[in-house]
Design a protein around this motif. Structure first.
Motif, PDB file in Angstrom:
ATOM      1  N   PRO A   1      38.886  28.427  52.561  1.00  0.00           N
ATOM      2  CA  PRO A   1      37.619  29.261  51.661  1.00  0.00           C
ATOM      3  C   PRO A   1      36.448  28.036  50.767  1.00  0.00           C
ATOM      4  O   PRO A   1      36.810  26.606  51.679  1.00  0.00           O
ATOM      5  CB  PRO A   1      38.923  28.799  49.813  1.00  0.00           C
ATOM      6  N   PRO A   2      35.657  28.804  50.485  1.00  0.00           N
ATOM      7  CA  PRO A   2      34.315  27.927  50.015  1.00  0.00           C
ATOM      8  C   PRO A   2      34.959  26.294  49.207  1.00  0.00           C
ATOM      9  O   PRO A   2      35.598  26.937  48.345  1.00  0.00           O
ATOM     10  CB  PRO A   2      33.691  29.113  49.467  1.00  0.00           C
ATOM     11  N   VAL A   3      33.133  25.640  49.137  1.00  0.00           N
ATOM     12  CA  VAL A   3      34.155  24.394  48.107  1.00  0.00           C
ATOM     13  C   VAL A   3      33.247  24.371  47.706  1.00  0.00           C
ATOM     14  O   VAL A   3      31.713  24.260  47.814  1.00  0.00           O
ATOM     15  CB  VAL A   3      34.607  22.992  49.172  1.00  0.00           C
ATOM     16  N   PHE A   4      33.520  24.336  45.961  1.00  0.00           N
ATOM     17  CA  PHE A   4      33.065  23.714  44.961  1.00  0.00           C
ATOM     18  C   PHE A   4      32.409  22.493  44.742  1.00  0.00           C
ATOM     19  O   PHE A   4      33.155  21.719  45.270  1.00  0.00           O
ATOM     20  CB  PHE A   4      33.151  24.639  43.650  1.00  0.00           C
ATOM     21  N   SER A   5      30.795  21.842  45.071  1.00  0.00           N
ATOM     22  CA  SER A   5      30.137  20.798  44.785  1.00  0.00           C
ATOM     23  C   SER A   5      30.798  20.255  42.810  1.00  0.00           C
ATOM     24  O   SER A   5      30.643  18.697  43.148  1.00  0.00           O
ATOM     25  CB  SER A   5      29.056  20.852  44.263  1.00  0.00           C
ATOM     26  N   LYS A   6      31.947  20.694  42.432  1.00  0.00           N
ATOM     27  CA  LYS A   6      32.090  20.234  41.355  1.00  0.00           C
ATOM     28  C   LYS A   6      33.200  20.961  41.358  1.00  0.00           C
ATOM     29  O   LYS A   6      33.825  21.860  41.367  1.00  0.00           O
ATOM     30  CB  LYS A   6      31.463  19.639  39.565  1.00  0.00           C
TER      31      LYS A   6
ATOM     32  N   ILE B   1      20.887  29.842  31.983  1.00  0.00           N
ATOM     33  CA  ILE B   1      22.454  28.682  31.661  1.00  0.00           C
ATOM     34  C   ILE B   1      22.188  27.302  32.257  1.00  0.00           C
ATOM     35  O   ILE B   1      21.678  25.953  32.338  1.00  0.00           O
ATOM     36  CB  ILE B   1      23.583  28.942  31.185  1.00  0.00           C
ATOM     37  N   GLY B   2      22.806  27.861  34.148  1.00  0.00           N
ATOM     38  CA  GLY B   2      22.596  26.481  34.860  1.00  0.00           C
ATOM     39  C   GLY B   2      23.489  27.555  36.305  1.00  0.00           C
ATOM     40  O   GLY B   2      22.551  28.560  36.308  1.00  0.00           O
ATOM     41  N   SER B   3      23.537  26.160  37.259  1.00  0.00           N
ATOM     42  CA  SER B   3      23.796  26.871  38.406  1.00  0.00           C
ATOM     43  C   SER B   3      24.990  26.285  38.656  1.00  0.00           C
ATOM     44  O   SER B   3      25.715  25.219  38.154  1.00  0.00           O
ATOM     45  CB  SER B   3      23.192  27.305  39.465  1.00  0.00           C
ATOM     46  N   VAL B   4      25.997  26.995  39.773  1.00  0.00           N
ATOM     47  CA  VAL B   4      27.057  26.484  40.120  1.00  0.00           C
ATOM     48  C   VAL B   4      26.420  27.281  41.852  1.00  0.00           C
ATOM     49  O   VAL B   4      26.319  27.047  42.880  1.00  0.00           O
ATOM     50  CB  VAL B   4      28.152  26.667  40.154  1.00  0.00           C
ATOM     51  N   THR B   5      26.982  25.415  42.732  1.00  0.00           N
ATOM     52  CA  THR B   5      26.995  25.454  44.399  1.00  0.00           C
ATOM     53  C   THR B   5      28.235  25.488  44.659  1.00  0.00           C
ATOM     54  O   THR B   5      29.486  24.775  44.710  1.00  0.00           O
ATOM     55  CB  THR B   5      26.008  24.204  44.613  1.00  0.00           C
ATOM     56  N   ALA B   6      28.399  26.092  45.520  1.00  0.00           N
ATOM     57  CA  ALA B   6      29.451  26.420  46.514  1.00  0.00           C
ATOM     58  C   ALA B   6      29.116  26.486  47.984  1.00  0.00           C
ATOM     59  O   ALA B   6      28.763  26.922  48.682  1.00  0.00           O
ATOM     60  CB  ALA B   6      30.639  27.697  46.145  1.00  0.00           C
TER      61      ALA B   6
ATOM     62  N   GLY C   1      23.971  31.673  42.822  1.00  0.00           N
ATOM     63  CA  GLY C   1      25.168  30.551  41.304  1.00  0.00           C
ATOM     64  C   GLY C   1      24.798  30.689  40.632  1.00  0.00           C
ATOM     65  O   GLY C   1      25.085  29.812  39.535  1.00  0.00           O
ATOM     66  N   SER C   2      23.239  31.190  40.063  1.00  0.00           N
ATOM     67  CA  SER C   2      22.588  30.877  38.395  1.00  0.00           C
ATOM     68  C   SER C   2      23.394  31.752  37.840  1.00  0.00           C
ATOM     69  O   SER C   2      24.044  32.651  38.398  1.00  0.00           O
ATOM     70  CB  SER C   2      21.019  31.387  38.767  1.00  0.00           C
ATOM     71  N   ILE C   3      23.744  31.087  36.661  1.00  0.00           N
ATOM     72  CA  ILE C   3      24.788  31.509  35.170  1.00  0.00           C
ATOM     73  C   ILE C   3      23.361  32.241  34.450  1.00  0.00           C
ATOM     74  O   ILE C   3      23.230  31.795  34.313  1.00  0.00           O
ATOM     75  CB  ILE C   3      25.366  30.957  34.885  1.00  0.00           C
ATOM     76  N   PHE C   4      23.573  33.375  33.981  1.00  0.00           N
ATOM     77  CA  PHE C   4      22.258  33.856  32.855  1.00  0.00           C
ATOM     78  C   PHE C   4      23.496  34.803  31.537  1.00  0.00           C
ATOM     79  O   PHE C   4      23.982  34.945  32.113  1.00  0.00           O
ATOM     80  CB  PHE C   4      21.399  34.307  33.788  1.00  0.00           C
ATOM     81  N   THR C   5      22.922  34.881  31.189  1.00  0.00           N
ATOM     82  CA  THR C   5      23.384  35.681  29.633  1.00  0.00           C
ATOM     83  C   THR C   5      22.798  36.844  30.260  1.00  0.00           C
ATOM     84  O   THR C   5      21.800  37.368  29.929  1.00  0.00           O
ATOM     85  CB  THR C   5      22.925  35.460  27.980  1.00  0.00           C
ATOM     86  N   SER C   6      23.921  37.951  29.781  1.00  0.00           N
ATOM     87  CA  SER C   6      23.482  39.572  29.479  1.00  0.00           C
ATOM     88  C   SER C   6      24.256  39.820  28.056  1.00  0.00           C
ATOM     89  O   SER C   6      23.807  41.030  28.119  1.00  0.00           O
ATOM     90  CB  SER C   6      24.289  40.355  30.454  1.00  0.00           C
ATOM     91  N   LYS C   7      23.852  39.335  27.099  1.00  0.00           N
ATOM     92  CA  LYS C   7      24.384  39.294  25.372  1.00  0.00           C
ATOM     93  C   LYS C   7      23.904  38.447  24.575  1.00  0.00           C
ATOM     94  O   LYS C   7      23.424  37.661  24.790  1.00  0.00           O
ATOM     95  CB  LYS C   7      25.695  40.163  25.008  1.00  0.00           C
ATOM     96  N   LEU C   8      23.557  39.247  23.284  1.00  0.00           N
ATOM     97  CA  LEU C   8      23.413  37.707  22.593  1.00  0.00           C
ATOM     98  C   LEU C   8      24.300  36.569  21.801  1.00  0.00           C
ATOM     99  O   LEU C   8      25.021  37.056  21.575  1.00  0.00           O
ATOM    100  CB  LEU C   8      22.069  38.256  21.419  1.00  0.00           C
TER     101      LEU C   8
ATOM    102  N   VAL D   1      36.395  28.022  40.249  1.00  0.00           N
ATOM    103  CA  VAL D   1      36.022  27.084  39.484  1.00  0.00           C
ATOM    104  C   VAL D   1      35.781  27.477  38.153  1.00  0.00           C
ATOM    105  O   VAL D   1      35.293  28.157  38.087  1.00  0.00           O
ATOM    106  CB  VAL D   1      34.483  26.526  40.295  1.00  0.00           C
ATOM    107  N   PRO D   2      36.656  26.621  37.248  1.00  0.00           N
ATOM    108  CA  PRO D   2      36.342  26.710  35.304  1.00  0.00           C
ATOM    109  C   PRO D   2      34.838  26.359  35.454  1.00  0.00           C
ATOM    110  O   PRO D   2      34.292  25.660  35.568  1.00  0.00           O
ATOM    111  CB  PRO D   2      37.610  25.815  35.084  1.00  0.00           C
ATOM    112  N   LEU D   3      34.160  27.526  34.527  1.00  0.00           N
ATOM    113  CA  LEU D   3      32.495  26.945  33.882  1.00  0.00           C
ATOM    114  C   LEU D   3      33.045  27.097  32.338  1.00  0.00           C
ATOM    115  O   LEU D   3      33.693  28.204  32.001  1.00  0.00           O
ATOM    116  CB  LEU D   3      31.593  28.257  34.849  1.00  0.00           C
ATOM    117  N   TYR D   4      32.544  25.632  31.564  1.00  0.00           N
ATOM    118  CA  TYR D   4      32.477  25.721  29.788  1.00  0.00           C
ATOM    119  C   TYR D   4      31.612  25.642  29.676  1.00  0.00           C
ATOM    120  O   TYR D   4      30.834  25.084  29.973  1.00  0.00           O
ATOM    121  CB  TYR D   4      33.334  24.431  29.507  1.00  0.00           C
ATOM    122  N   ILE D   5      31.134  26.730  28.936  1.00  0.00           N
ATOM    123  CA  ILE D   5      29.433  27.308  28.594  1.00  0.00           C
ATOM    124  C   ILE D   5      29.568  26.933  27.042  1.00  0.00           C
ATOM    125  O   ILE D   5      30.747  27.611  26.404  1.00  0.00           O
ATOM    126  CB  ILE D   5      29.203  28.605  28.171  1.00  0.00           C
TER     127      ILE D   5
END
Length: 790
Positions: free
Chosen positions: A380-385, A402-407, A438-445, A472-476
């Protein structure tokens, strides 16, 4: 003058004496010509004379195991008083007398009747006496003598065990003690060599030897190897007569086992081993097994395996399977086919228990080469972190990145990957992800005060193989923005005494703010501009996020102004500045000289007028109690059931009430009124059931009186219907009596008793109208009238 008696005892020693064909018969001519005799005689002048000093008169010898068909001769008893005229009789007593040994009472010859065995009884003690045959008196004193049974070699040596078991270490030196065997001989060890035993080996040479006198078995061959032969059977012979010809012998078997010693090193059957394992194998996965053979047994065959050198010292491990003594090669770290495809290891097998005296045989270890090939698998794909942590301001607009993830796919094919958010971790769909980059963005306020951290999971999936995915877990973290104005920590309502002095502190104010500035909260307090001028109170900012309300004048009058509303402005020092206005209620009250409030105008602050809370609760409880009592009483009255007069645990329908009342006869006018049964009209109007307490009074149903010519069947059917429909009828199992004879008949009574009271004659012509059944009766009565007329 003394009389001296002479007693002569003759015996034969060494050889069996000729026997008699029948007991107590005359001896044959085979009696030896020369006998050894001992004669006892003596008087006042003569002393005891011995023919030979080596003889003892009272001890005799007899050979055991006599095989002749006649009795065995022992010796002869003779007294000097015996004149040969038969006046004396010889008597023998003691061990075996009369059974084993008999004596000829006339001649004194002693014989043995049975074959004797020294091993059963070696010595017999007997007593001999000569008595007068006629008077029975002894003519000689009783003499005691001993018969010893001479031993012959009639018992072979017997070993203490039929089979001996022994062990000896292999590779032992010559002369090493193995075991000692022992044989015993029942013959007399003090007489000849019958019991002298010597040992010899019949089977087991040249490996073992035995000491002839002690029976100790020793090793006789050097370097006996258990791996070549483990079991040996040795036969040992024990022979009496000192081993001479004619001696008897016995044998025993000795099973000898060579015990193992560590004299063999472990050896791999092959020098190279090759295994394969997929790169996805987790740590601890067994790859393969190798085994070195060891000819020893037990702990001497235990083997320890270790990796001594090679490219995969830190990637693989080897452990020993204690049951099979195999070396199990396992994965120690995660493998990666793309990084390294083949590993070469050197595995060594050694004995943990080594005997120093065999080290000259060489090192007790062996080595083999192990090649491990890593197989490629679709991973399976491997995340960079392992985990991502992002931050965003709470005032960010929708669709803010917000940022991005990479795999990426770790395989050589490098298949493209798409991204998605696990909606189970983001139920409100606050965030979204670009499936391509893999860019993370908001969809609500966002609102930091509502939720500070958002924990979501991002999924990376191979486009060509959707089954291959990873998470992969993502903490915002939502960063604070000063978007909340400070406010009072609580609702403030205070009072001021009418006699208060100026600049008197009446209340301390505190504020809170939902925001969390980096430098901490810094609040400022002031009166609202519209109340700043002409206010009867002032605000003192303490510069510690608190403020105090002070009086501006001396004395207040609650009749003029009972309540003051004081607007206070609270501001923070963050950017942008946020502020809010809170109102403080100040009441003017009468106080005692200590400043404690006593009463205020209109509505007291602390002591309200009217009843206290306790009194109100007590009144309420009383009302509730009365209501419950009334409701329960009404329910009980409504739900009361019939109470049977006959109290029983069982149903009343199963009871039979016996009324043992025979009545008082015709004169008893108080007994049961049978007139009711005879006259249906005589029903008591107010008669009710007496076995229950009636709920309500039901008037009995008035039935029309039956006609005088009503049939009995109609009467019973009518009464049955009445009882079925009557609510006051007896229970189901009660007995209802329907006794009715009828109230009248067209023919009236036919009794002759009643005819006597009639004044005139009766007309019986109507009987002929009743049909053929009454024809005879009509003729009888009708005939009487005709006769009378005639």
């Amino acid at each position: 003058m003394r009389t001296y008696r002479y007693f002569l005892l003759l015996f034969w020693v060494g050889q069996p004496y000729p026997t008699f064909s029948t007991p107590l018969s005359k001896r044959t001519s085979g009696f030896p010509a020369k006998k050894r005799a001992l004669e006892l005689s003596g008087n006042s002048k003569n002393e005891l004379n011995r023919s030979k000093r080596s003889w003892m008169w009272n001890q005799f010898f007899l050979l055991e195991e006599y095989t002749g068909s006649d009795y065995q001769y022992v010796g002869k008893l003779h007294s000097d008083q015996d004149r040969g005229d038969g006046s004396l009789k010889y008597i023998l007593s003691g061990d075996g007398a009369g059974d084993l040994f008999i004596i000829n009472e006339n001649t004194g010859d002693i014989q043995a009747t049975k074959r004797l065995d020294r091993e059963e009884k070696p010595v017999y003690i007997l007593r001999a006496q000569a008595v007068n045959r006629r008077t029975g008196r002894p003519v000689e004193p009783e003499s005691e003598f001993i018969i010893k049974i001479h031993d012959i070699n009639d018992n072979e040596p017997i070993f203490t065990k039929d089979v001996y078991t022994a062990t000896v270490p292999e590779m032992s030196d010559v002369g090493t003690f193995v075991v000692q065997v022992t044989a015993t001989d029942a013959d007399d060890p003090t007489y000849g060599n019958s019991a002298k035993v010597v040992y010899s080996i019949l089977q087991g040479q040249p490996y073992f030897s035995v000491e002839s006198e002690t029976g100790i078995i020793k090793t006789a061959l050097l370097n006996m190897d258990r791996e070549n032969r483990e079991q040996y059977q040795v036969v040992i012979q024990a022979k009496d007569m000192g081993g001479q010809m004619g001696g008897l012998s016995g044998t025993t078997t000795v099973n000898i086992t060579l015990t193992d010693v560590n004299d063999n090193p472990p050896r791999f059957p092959q020098s190279t081993y090759q295994f394969k394992t997929p790169e996805s194998s987790p740590p601890g996965t067994p790859i393969g097994r190798i085994k070195a053979s060891d000819a020893d047994t037990g702990e001497n065959a235990e083997i320890e395996y270790s990796i001594t050198e090679g490219e995969g010292l830190d990637m693989f491990d080897v452990v020993t399977d204690q049951e099979t003594q195999e070396g199990v090669i396992t994965v120690k770290k995660l493998l990666d086919f793309e990084k390294k495809k083949v590993y070469t290891l050197k595995v060594e097998a050694s004995n943990p228990h080594v005997e120093p005296r065999f080290l000259y045989l060489g090192p007790f270890k062996d080595a083999a080469t192990v090649r491990i090939m890593v197989e490629d698998v679709d991973e399976p794909p491997v995340f960079s972190k392992l985990a991502y942590i992002l931050q965003i301001r709470e005032d960010a607009q929708i669709n803010t990145t917000i940022g991005s993830v990479t795999a990426q796919d770790p395989d050589a094919a490098r298949n493209p990957v798409k991204y998605s958010v696990d909606r189970h971790t983001d139920m409100d769909r606050i965030f979204n992800i670009d499936s391509g980059n893999g860019s993370i963005f908001t969809s609500k306020l966002l609102d930091r005060e509502t939720l500070l951290w958002h924990n979501i999971t991002v999924i990376a999936t191979e486009i060509n193989n959707p089954k291959q995915s990873s998470r992969v877990p993502l903490y915002i973290k939502v960063l604070d923005v000063n978007d909340n104005a400070p406010e009072f920590a609580e609702f403030y309502e205070t009072f001021v005494c009418e006699k208060a002095k100026a600049d008197q502190l009446i209340q301390t104010l505190r504020a809170i703010d939902k925001d969390d500035p980096y430098s901490g909260h810094q609040f400022s307090f002031s009166l609202a501009p519209e109340a700043a001028s002409g206010s009867n109170f002032t605000i003192q900012d303490n510069k510690d996020n608190t403020a105090g309300i002070l009086t501006r004048k001396n004395g207040y009058n609650r009749h003029e102004m009972s309540t003051y509303l004081l607007p206070v402005v609270i501001s923070d020092n963050d950017y942008p500045v946020q502020s809010s206005t809170g109102t403080v209620t100040v009441r003017v009250c009468a106080c005692d000289h200590h400043g404690n409030m006593q009463s205020c105008h209109a509505e007291a602050l602390v002591h309200p007028t009217g009843l206290s809370t306790g009194a109100l609760i007590a009144i309420l409880l009383c009302i509730v109690t009365l209501l419950v009592t009334v409701v329960l009483f009404a329910a009980l009255r409504r739900q009361r059931k019939k109470e049977p007069l006959i109290i029983s645990k069982e149903d009343i329908r199963d009871n039979i009430v016996s009324y043992n009342d025979e009545g008082g006869g015709e004169e008893d006018t108080q007994a049961f009124d049978i007139g009711t049964l005879r006259n249906p009209e005589a029903i008591e109007d107010s008669k009710l059931r007496r076995d229950i307490v009636p709920e309500a009074l039901f008037l009995p149903r008035r039935t029309p009186a039956t006609r005088d010519n009503t049939d009995v069947r109609d009467f019973i059917n009518q009464r049955l219907k009445e009882n079925d429909t009557d609510p006051t009828a007896p229970p189901y199992d009660s007995l209802a009596t329907y006794a009715y004879e009828g109230t009248g008949s067209v023919a009236d009574s036919l009794s002759s008793l009643e005819s006597v009271t009639t004044d005139g004659d009766q007309d019986y012509d109507y009987l002929s109208d009743w049909g053929p059944r009454f024809k005879k009766l009509a003729d009888m009565y009708g005939g009487v009238d005709s006769d009378k007329d005639s």
